[in-house]
Design an enzyme around this catalytic site. Structure first.
Site, PDB file in Angstrom:
ATOM      1  N   THR A   1       0.864  -1.092   0.075  1.00  0.00           N
ATOM      2  CA  THR A   1      -0.059  -0.083   0.208  1.00  0.00           C
ATOM      3  C   THR A   1       0.901   1.282  -0.053  1.00  0.00           C
ATOM      4  O   THR A   1       1.933   1.174   0.535  1.00  0.00           O
ATOM      5  CB  THR A   1      -0.975  -0.138   1.231  1.00  0.00           C
ATOM      6  OG1 THR A   1      -1.732  -1.291   1.249  1.00  0.00           O
ATOM      7  CG2 THR A   1      -1.856   1.044   1.218  1.00  0.00           C
TER       8      THR A   1
ATOM      9  N   GLY B   1      -9.857  -4.269   1.626  1.00  0.00           N
ATOM     10  CA  GLY B   1      -9.415  -3.693   2.908  1.00  0.00           C
ATOM     11  C   GLY B   1      -9.866  -2.320   3.226  1.00  0.00           C
ATOM     12  O   GLY B   1     -10.595  -1.770   2.767  1.00  0.00           O
ATOM     13  N   ASP B   2      -9.060  -1.600   4.019  1.00  0.00           N
ATOM     14  CA  ASP B   2      -9.136  -0.265   4.579  1.00  0.00           C
ATOM     15  C   ASP B   2      -8.913   0.754   3.521  1.00  0.00           C
ATOM     16  O   ASP B   2      -9.489   1.932   3.762  1.00  0.00           O
ATOM     17  CB  ASP B   2      -8.454   0.275   5.854  1.00  0.00           C
ATOM     18  CG  ASP B   2      -7.076   0.188   5.394  1.00  0.00           C
ATOM     19  OD1 ASP B   2      -6.565  -1.108   5.099  1.00  0.00           O
ATOM     20  OD2 ASP B   2      -6.333   0.932   5.778  1.00  0.00           O
TER      21      ASP B   2
ATOM     22  N   THR C   1      -1.577   2.160   6.429  1.00  0.00           N
ATOM     23  CA  THR C   1      -1.118   0.895   5.717  1.00  0.00           C
ATOM     24  C   THR C   1      -0.975  -0.048   6.622  1.00  0.00           C
ATOM     25  O   THR C   1      -0.181  -0.028   7.836  1.00  0.00           O
ATOM     26  CB  THR C   1       0.232   1.191   4.854  1.00  0.00           C
ATOM     27  OG1 THR C   1       0.622  -0.104   4.257  1.00  0.00           O
ATOM     28  CG2 THR C   1       1.390   1.613   5.737  1.00  0.00           C
ATOM     29  N   GLY C   2      -1.533  -1.538   6.266  1.00  0.00           N
ATOM     30  CA  GLY C   2      -1.228  -2.338   7.222  1.00  0.00           C
ATOM     31  C   GLY C   2      -2.561  -3.511   6.880  1.00  0.00           C
ATOM     32  O   GLY C   2      -3.004  -3.857   5.743  1.00  0.00           O
TER      33      GLY C   2
ATOM     34  N   ARG D   1     -12.554  -9.584  -1.604  1.00  0.00           N
ATOM     35  CA  ARG D   1     -12.083  -9.087  -0.403  1.00  0.00           C
ATOM     36  C   ARG D   1     -11.468  -7.504  -0.482  1.00  0.00           C
ATOM     37  O   ARG D   1     -10.609  -7.267  -1.377  1.00  0.00           O
ATOM     38  CB  ARG D   1     -11.109  -9.718   0.471  1.00  0.00           C
ATOM     39  CG  ARG D   1     -10.340  -9.315   1.864  1.00  0.00           C
ATOM     40  CD  ARG D   1      -9.413  -8.210   1.597  1.00  0.00           C
ATOM     41  NE  ARG D   1      -8.697  -7.852   2.821  1.00  0.00           N
ATOM     42  CZ  ARG D   1      -7.752  -6.960   2.857  1.00  0.00           C
ATOM     43  NH1 ARG D   1      -7.099  -6.414   1.924  1.00  0.00           N
ATOM     44  NH2 ARG D   1      -7.361  -6.473   4.016  1.00  0.00           N
TER      45      ARG D   1
END
Lengths: 183, 133
Positions: B1, B31-32, B52-53, B29
């Site tokens: 990211t 993510g954030d 990021t993570g 899926r």
């Protein structure tokens, strides 16, 4: 405070002992290039939106990072990307999710923010909108990199059912166990 | 990211995040990164944030908005607010980091992993780049 631009290229298991001097030089050069691209916009009197877009474009185009070219592969062997942008002045925002053909997803996110009444678009619809909005569309093969493909093969071999996080291993929950930068 | 936050000459903040997600992800899926308030947030009254993570944890902790809320309601400085939020992510079992830049040009780059590719540039063009802890 004296800062005008801050960037990141991902977090995870990034240890000096695992990094070659050549690789570290490449990462530092890419980050510097992104900072300079964004800073140039600010110096020209352009908006902070222009600055963050310019910086992210550099990182998206660089296969070292998990965004744009160099994105990691899904279980099905595809590159599915997400991006978002937000304007602090107006609280307007735009995002795209699960896109596979937009060369720079952050440009599409900005188009959603500025050229539609919506905040987020996903999948094929987002790609169709991005094309109409003038974003560059590429064949999905553009995003292929050998390192990421190998990363998927390794992940499939370890456990075909588990998704792998960006660049971490031996995390607290013990779910993810990889020793390379996967994204 | 990857991500960026900026403050322009008019005092306006912006944030941007772009990602390829997770290797071997299935079922569409997400993510954030594309979630406003989680992976990306900007508000001229407070701060611009990009994360990021491990996205699931960043979504559940509403990372970007939480940094802003701590600054707006609790008057925390950006460094404290950003660290508090990353600590929350860590307590849940998630890992990663964020970058944050406030309306006055103060920044923070906390993370709970071994490293994070990160950099910043000042008004007068001084560049800082870090990779490891």
């Amino acid at each position: 405070g004296n800062y005008v631009l801050v960037i990141h290229g991902g977090a995870g298991t990034i240890l000096k002992k695992n990094m070659t001097p050549e690789k570290e030089t490449q990462y530092r050069a890419a980050l510097e290039q992104a900072l300079k691209a964004g800073y140039a916009k600010i110096q020209e009197g352009k908006s902070s939106l222009d600055a963050v877009q310019a910086a992210v474009n550099i990182l998206e185009d660089n296969p070292l990072f998990n965004a744009g070219k160099g994105a990691v592969f899904t279980h099905d062997g595809k590159n599915e990307m997400d991006a978002s942008i937000m304007n602090g002045k107006t609280l307007e925002a735009g995002a795209v999710a699960g896109v596979t053909t937009i060369k720079n997803p952050i440009n599409a996110a900005r188009a959603v923010m500025e050229k539609s009444e919506h905040v987020m678009m996903a999948g094929r619809g987002a790609e169709a909108f991005a094309k109409e909005a003038g974003c560059e569309i590429v064949d999905p093969s553009y995003f292929y990199t050998e390192d990421r493909w190998k990363g998927l093969q390794k992940a499939l071999k370890e456990d075909s059912m588990k998704a792998k996080l960006d660049h971490s291993f031996n995390n607290k929950l013990g779910i993810i166990n990889i020793d390379n930068k996967f994204g | 990211t990857v991500g960026a936050v900026a403050l322009d000459k008019s005092g306006n903040l912006a944030a941007a995040t772009s990602t390829g997600g997770m290797t071997n992800k299935k079922y569409g899926r997400i993510g954030d990164s594309p979630i406003i308030g989680a992976g990306t947030y900007a508000n001229n009254n407070t701060v611009a944030v990009s994360g990021t993570g491990w996205g699931e944890f960043f979504i559940r902790t509403v990372v970007g908005y939480d940094v802003s809320a701590l600054m707006e309601y609790k008057k925390d400085p950006v460094s404290k607010a950003a660290q508090t939020v990353i600590d929350k992510v860590g307590k849940l079992g998630g890992d990663g980091g964020l970058i944050a830049l406030d309306k006055d040009g103060n920044m923070a780059m906390p993370f709970n992993t071994e490293g994070m590719y990160r950099g910043a540039i000042t008004k007068d063009g001084k560049i800082e780049i870090y990779i490891y802890k």
